[in-house]
Design a protein around this motif. Structure first.
Motif, PDB file in Angstrom:
ATOM      1  N   ASN A 160      49.524  26.274  94.001  1.00 25.79           N
ATOM      2  CA  ASN A 160      50.003  27.345  93.137  1.00 25.79           C
ATOM      3  C   ASN A 160      50.773  26.745  91.956  1.00 25.79           C
ATOM      4  O   ASN A 160      51.849  26.169  92.141  1.00 25.79           O
ATOM      5  N   PRO A 161      50.250  26.861  90.732  1.00 26.22           N
ATOM      6  CA  PRO A 161      50.940  26.253  89.582  1.00 26.22           C
ATOM      7  C   PRO A 161      52.338  26.811  89.363  1.00 26.22           C
ATOM      8  O   PRO A 161      53.192  26.130  88.791  1.00 26.22           O
ATOM      9  N   GLU A 162      52.582  28.028  89.837  1.00 24.89           N
ATOM     10  CA  GLU A 162      53.912  28.613  89.662  1.00 24.89           C
ATOM     11  C   GLU A 162      54.934  27.970  90.587  1.00 24.89           C
ATOM     12  O   GLU A 162      56.142  28.170  90.409  1.00 24.89           O
ATOM     13  N   LYS A 163      54.479  27.226  91.584  1.00 25.12           N
ATOM     14  CA  LYS A 163      55.379  26.585  92.530  1.00 25.12           C
ATOM     15  C   LYS A 163      55.650  25.111  92.188  1.00 25.12           C
ATOM     16  O   LYS A 163      56.341  24.426  92.933  1.00 25.12           O
ATOM     17  N   ARG A 164      55.102  24.669  91.092  1.00 17.67           N
ATOM     18  CA  ARG A 164      55.336  23.277  90.713  1.00 17.67           C
ATOM     19  C   ARG A 164      56.813  23.049  90.379  1.00 17.67           C
ATOM     20  O   ARG A 164      57.473  23.879  89.757  1.00 17.67           O
ATOM     21  N   VAL A 165      57.311  21.908  90.807  1.00 23.55           N
ATOM     22  CA  VAL A 165      58.711  21.560  90.563  1.00 23.55           C
ATOM     23  C   VAL A 165      58.852  20.974  89.160  1.00 23.55           C
ATOM     24  O   VAL A 165      58.056  20.120  88.747  1.00 23.55           O
ATOM     25  N   ASP A 166      59.827  21.408  88.441  1.00 23.03           N
ATOM     26  CA  ASP A 166      60.110  20.862  87.123  1.00 23.03           C
ATOM     27  C   ASP A 166      60.580  19.415  87.301  1.00 23.03           C
ATOM     28  O   ASP A 166      61.577  19.166  87.990  1.00 23.03           O
ATOM     29  N   PRO A 167      59.875  18.445  86.708  1.00 26.36           N
ATOM     30  CA  PRO A 167      60.271  17.042  86.868  1.00 26.36           C
ATOM     31  C   PRO A 167      61.722  16.770  86.486  1.00 26.36           C
ATOM     32  O   PRO A 167      62.340  15.828  86.998  1.00 26.36           O
ATOM     33  N   PRO A 171      65.232  13.123  90.370  1.00 28.04           N
ATOM     34  CA  PRO A 171      65.665  11.836  89.819  1.00 28.04           C
ATOM     35  C   PRO A 171      64.442  11.060  89.345  1.00 28.04           C
ATOM     36  O   PRO A 171      63.371  11.127  89.959  1.00 28.04           O
ATOM     37  N   THR A 172      64.579  10.336  88.262  1.00 25.54           N
ATOM     38  CA  THR A 172      63.470   9.515  87.767  1.00 25.54           C
ATOM     39  C   THR A 172      63.444   8.190  88.528  1.00 25.54           C
ATOM     40  O   THR A 172      64.461   7.782  89.123  1.00 25.54           O
TER      41      THR A 172
END
Length: 202
Positions: A160-167, A171-172
């Motif tokens: 589900n694209p709406e459930k993608r976590v904002d990078p 932490p990078t």
């Protein structure tokens, strides 16, 4: 906390395995399972060695794991971080497993077997990508293969694209490294990684 220590205790809790769970198991790549492998751009590779277990991601263009015949799969080892944890394990213990994911599909594919690493020149050449050869190819003999039902993917709502976590909420790699050692400039690592990855993708 009660600890389960016998198979009998486990079976008393979970009951008998359903027919579909056993009927789907094959000892070779069937025509239907071939389609799933050819559509998959990602697999998790599980290995074991004297130090313990390891699970490593493997990704490439769809069908990157080649079906040589119904009992044999071949996977090029593309460039990475040179830890070679999985490869060290395979050299010492040939037991391996693969879990294939297919974007958009709830079903996954599980393959168990054993493998070895090959440096045969013709085989390496057959996996050339953008002028670059893999350094080794994993050759896997299939002993057991079956699909896994979609419950885990559905519960996770994975595609589900709406459930993608904002990078930006994570932490990078550079931030993680900087917290672990003073010998790496985390900001520089993050800044330089895209270009470094572009040059070493294959």
């Amino acid at each position: 906390m009660s600890v389960i220590t016998t198979i009998e205790q486990l079976e008393a809790i979970y009951g008998e395995t359903g027919l579909a769970s056993t009927a789907k198991v094959a000892d070779r790549v069937t025509p239907h399972y071939r389609v799933m492998i050819e559509k998959s751009p990602f697999a998790a590779l599980a290995t074991c060695g004297p130090e313990g277990l390891d699970c490593s991601p493997r990704g490439d263009l769809p069908g990157f794991i080649r079906i040589h015949d119904e009992k044999t799969l071949m996977m090029p080892d593309r460039r990475g971080n040179n830890r070679v944890d999985s490869l060290r394990n395979i050299v010492r213990d040939p037991r391996i497993a693969l879990l294939f994911l297919i974007p958009g599909s709830g079903n996954t594919l599980r393959v168990n077997g054993h493998g070895h690493l090959s440096t045969a020149p013709d085989l390496l050449e057959s996996f050339r990508m953008e002028g670059k050869l893999p350094r080794t190819v994993l050759v896997m003999t299939v002993e057991e293969i079956y699909f896994q039902c979609a419950r885990a993917i559905v519960r996770a709502d994975l595609w589900n694209p709406e459930k993608r976590v904002d990078p930006r909420e994570l932490p990078t790699p550079g931030q993680i490294l900087a917290a672990m050692t003073a010998d790496i400039d985390g900001a520089a690592y993050d800044r330089e990684w895209p270009e470094r990855a572009r040059k070493s993708m294959w």
